[in-house]
Design a protein around this motif. Structure first.
Motif, short mmCIF file in Angstrom:
data_model
loop_
_atom_site.label_atom_id
_atom_site.label_comp_id
_atom_site.label_asym_id
_atom_site.label_seq_id
_atom_site.Cartn_x
_atom_site.Cartn_y
_atom_site.Cartn_z
N MET A 1 -33.65 25.27 -5.90
CA MET A 1 -33.59 26.20 -7.02
C MET A 1 -32.30 27.00 -6.95
SD MET A 1 -36.36 29.13 -5.89
CE MET A 1 -36.02 30.22 -4.50
N SER A 2 -31.84 27.44 -8.08
CA SER A 2 -30.61 28.23 -8.15
C SER A 2 -30.64 29.08 -9.41
CB SER A 2 -29.38 27.32 -8.17
OG SER A 2 -28.19 28.07 -8.35
N CYS A 3 -29.85 30.16 -9.38
CA CYS A 3 -29.71 30.98 -10.59
C CYS A 3 -28.49 30.56 -11.39
CB CYS A 3 -29.62 32.46 -10.21
SG CYS A 3 -28.26 32.85 -9.10
N ILE A 4 -27.76 29.56 -10.90
CA ILE A 4 -26.56 29.07 -11.58
C ILE A 4 -26.81 27.64 -12.03
CG2 ILE A 4 -24.08 28.60 -11.36
CD1 ILE A 4 -24.04 30.71 -9.12
N PRO A 5 -26.90 27.39 -13.35
CA PRO A 5 -27.26 26.06 -13.84
C PRO A 5 -26.38 24.94 -13.29
CG PRO A 5 -27.30 27.64 -15.64
CD PRO A 5 -26.73 28.36 -14.45
N THR A 13 -31.77 16.82 -4.68
CA THR A 13 -33.20 17.05 -4.52
C THR A 13 -33.97 16.37 -5.66
OG1 THR A 13 -33.05 19.12 -5.79
CG2 THR A 13 -32.87 19.29 -3.39
N GLU A 14 -35.24 16.12 -5.42
CA GLU A 14 -36.06 15.46 -6.44
C GLU A 14 -36.42 16.43 -7.57
OE1 GLU A 14 -39.45 13.79 -4.55
OE2 GLU A 14 -38.32 12.30 -3.40
N GLU A 15 -36.57 17.69 -7.22
CA GLU A 15 -36.92 18.69 -8.23
C GLU A 15 -35.87 19.79 -8.24
OE1 GLU A 15 -40.97 20.08 -7.99
OE2 GLU A 15 -41.64 18.21 -7.06
N LYS A 16 -35.55 20.29 -9.44
CA LYS A 16 -34.54 21.33 -9.59
C LYS A 16 -35.08 22.39 -10.54
CE LYS A 16 -30.91 17.85 -9.03
NZ LYS A 16 -29.64 17.28 -9.53
N TYR A 17 -34.92 23.66 -10.14
CA TYR A 17 -35.45 24.75 -10.95
C TYR A 17 -34.41 25.85 -11.10
CZ TYR A 17 -39.90 22.46 -10.03
OH TYR A 17 -40.92 21.53 -9.94
N LEU A 18 -34.26 26.33 -12.32
CA LEU A 18 -33.38 27.46 -12.60
C LEU A 18 -34.20 28.74 -12.57
CD1 LEU A 18 -30.47 28.26 -13.50
CD2 LEU A 18 -31.33 28.14 -15.86
N VAL A 19 -33.74 29.70 -11.77
CA VAL A 19 -34.46 30.97 -11.64
C VAL A 19 -33.50 32.12 -11.98
CG1 VAL A 19 -36.04 30.09 -9.89
CG2 VAL A 19 -33.87 31.15 -9.17
N PRO A 20 -34.02 33.30 -12.29
CA PRO A 20 -33.14 34.45 -12.55
C PRO A 20 -32.44 34.89 -11.26
CG PRO A 20 -35.38 34.83 -13.36
CD PRO A 20 -35.44 33.64 -12.49
N TYR A 21 -31.41 35.71 -11.42
CA TYR A 21 -30.77 36.31 -10.26
C TYR A 21 -31.80 37.15 -9.51
CZ TYR A 21 -26.05 34.99 -11.71
OH TYR A 21 -24.93 34.28 -12.03
N ALA A 22 -31.68 37.20 -8.20
CA ALA A 22 -32.67 37.89 -7.38
C ALA A 22 -32.76 39.38 -7.69
CB ALA A 22 -32.36 37.69 -5.90
N VAL A 23 -31.69 39.96 -8.23
CA VAL A 23 -31.70 41.40 -8.55
C VAL A 23 -32.20 41.65 -9.98
CG1 VAL A 23 -29.86 41.96 -6.91
CG2 VAL A 23 -29.27 41.29 -9.26
N ALA A 24 -32.49 40.59 -10.72
CA ALA A 24 -32.96 40.76 -12.10
C ALA A 24 -34.42 41.22 -12.10
CB ALA A 24 -32.83 39.45 -12.86
N PRO A 25 -34.80 42.06 -13.06
CA PRO A 25 -36.18 42.57 -13.09
C PRO A 25 -37.22 41.47 -13.29
CG PRO A 25 -34.96 43.23 -15.07
CD PRO A 25 -33.97 42.67 -14.11
N GLU A 26 -36.82 40.36 -13.90
CA GLU A 26 -37.78 39.28 -14.14
C GLU A 26 -37.92 38.31 -12.96
OE1 GLU A 26 -33.89 38.06 -16.31
OE2 GLU A 26 -35.01 39.90 -15.83
N TYR A 27 -37.11 38.51 -11.90
CA TYR A 27 -37.14 37.58 -10.76
C TYR A 27 -38.51 37.52 -10.08
CZ TYR A 27 -36.04 35.42 -6.26
OH TYR A 27 -36.04 34.60 -5.15
#
Length: 320
Positions: A1-5, A13-27
Motif C-alpha cells: 500500500m502507498s499514499c502515492i499512486p 505485489t499481487e495486491e496494491k492499495y492506495l491509502v491517504p497520507y498517514a497525517v490525514a484525518p481520514e487515514y
C-alpha cells in the motif's frame, strides 16, 4: 500500500492499495477498513508518520486480529519527536549536542549566541534531512524557517561533524535479539542539498566499536527500559570524536537493511519470525555478527553492489 499512486506501479505485489497520507484525518478509518478487508496476519510500516499513526491505533488494529511488533506507545512518541528524545538523553547524562526549540526569531538569535558561529536547524519530526540547514547567517536561517512555516516545529543545535554511524537493533520485551552497526561513508545526492543530508545512504560500511555499542544501548534504555521491536540509533560524531545520538528510527528498518541481508544477516526475516511465531535466531554474536569492512554501494536505477573496504581503496587509487 502507498499514499502515492505512482509508487504502486513499482510494487512487485499481487495486491496494491492506495491509502491517504498517514497525517490525514481520514487515514485511521481508511486503514482500519483496509485491514478488515484484507485480513493480514501482520502489519509492518516503513515510514515515521505511519508508525506513529498505527501506534495510536494499535488497539483497534489488534482487535482485527492483525499482529504488530511495535515499541510502547510512549516510546514511539518520544522517538518520533526528536526534541523529546533530546530532552530525555540530556537528562540521562548522555552526551548530545545542545538543542533548543525555535518558536520565534528570538530563539534563533539565542541559538547563534549560544552555539555559534554555525548552528544546525532541522525539523522535529520526519526523516530524509527534513528542513535540515547548517548556517552561520541569522537572516538566511530565518528565511529558511519562514519558507517552511517551521516556527514551533524545528530546532537549532550545536553543529557536529559530518561523520555519522547507525546501530540497527531488534529487541523483544527488554532483551536484545540482534544489533548491527553501519558507518555511512556518503549520502547519495548530498551535493544537491544545502545540508548535505538526503536520507539516502550512498555508500555504507559494516563496522564495530564498543563505544558506539554502549552509547546506542544507553540511548535506547534511557527512552525505554523495556525495548520491544526495532530501534535504529543514528549517531553523529562531535569534534572530540564521540558519537552523539541524534535520533532513533523507531519501529522501522533503515533503507539499506538489504545490505545486511545480502551479507548474511536477514534482520527482516528475524523480525517477522519473532512477530508471527516467536521464533528466535541462533547467532554466534548478538552484537555486530557481520564482519567489519563490507561495503554497500547504491545508485539510481542500478542494482546495489556489495564489496569491501580493500576493493574500495584499490579503486580510489586508480585515478588517472
Amino acid at each position: 500500500m502507498s499514499c502515492i499512486p505512482s509508487d504502486l506501479f513499482l510494487a512487485d505485489t499481487e495486491e496494491k492499495y492506495l491509502v491517504p497520507y498517514a497525517v490525514a484525518p481520514e487515514y485511521p478509518q481508511a486503514i482500519l477498513t483496509l485491514l478488515q478487508k484484507t485480513k493480514p496476519d501482520f502489519l509492518h510500516l516503513q515510514n515515521d508518520f505511519e508508525v506513529q499513526a498505527i501506534s495510536r491505533l494499535r488497539e483497534q488494529v489488534e482487535a482485527l486480529g492483525v499482529k504488530l511488533f511495535l515499541p510502547a506507545s510512549d516510546t514511539v512518541e518520544n522517538c518520533i519527536d526528536k526534541y523529546k528524545s533530546y530532552n530525555i538523553w540530556s537528562q540521562a547524562g548522555i552526551k548530545v549536542p545542545e538543542t533548543i526549540m525555535l518558536h520565534t526569531p528570538e530563539d534563533l538569535k539565542l541559538a547563534f549566541e549560544t552555539f555559534g558561529p554555525k548552528v544546525w536547524v532541522r525539523a522535529v519530526t520526519g526523516g530524509g534531512g527534513r528542513w535540515a540547514l547548517p548556517t552561520d547567517n541569522f537572516d538566511f536561517g530565518k528565511l529558511w524557517i519562514d519558507r517552511f512555516q517551521g516556527w514551533g516545529e524545528c530546532t537549532a543545535a550545536a553543529c557536529l561533524t559530518s561523520q555519522s554511524i547507525t546501530w540497527l537493533s531488534i529487541w523483544y520485551e527488554g532483551e536484545l535479539v540482534v544489533a548491527q552497526t553501519r558507518r555511512r561513508r556518503s549520502w547519495n545526492f548530498g551535493n544537491r542539498t544545502l545540508s548535505g543530508v538526503t536520507g539516502i545512504t550512498g555508500v555504507a560500511e559494516t563496522c564495530s566499536d564498543t563505544i558506539v555499542d554502549q552509547v546506542a544501548q544507553d540511548s535506547i534504555l534511557a527512552i525505554d527500559p523495556k525495548p520491544h521491536g526495532i530501534f535504529g540509533v543514528d549517531m553523529t560524531y562531535d569534534q572530540q570524536g564521540w558519537p552523539n545520538p541524534t535520533e532513533i528510527n523507531i519501529g522501522r528498518f533503515f533503507t539499506t537493511h538489504y545490505f545486511f541481508t545480502k551479507a548474511g544477516l536477514n534482520m527482516p526475516e528475524i523480525y517477522s519470525n519473532i512477530a508471527l511465531e516467536e521464533k528466535f535466531p541462533t547467532l554466534d554474536r548478538k552484537i555486530n555478527p557481520l564482519p567489519n569492512g563490507l561495503v554497500w554501494i547504491r545508485g539510481m536505477d542500478v542494482e546495489p553492489v556489495m564489496t569491501t573496504v580493500e576493493e574500495m581503496e584499490k579503486m580510489e587509487q586508480c585515478q588517472l
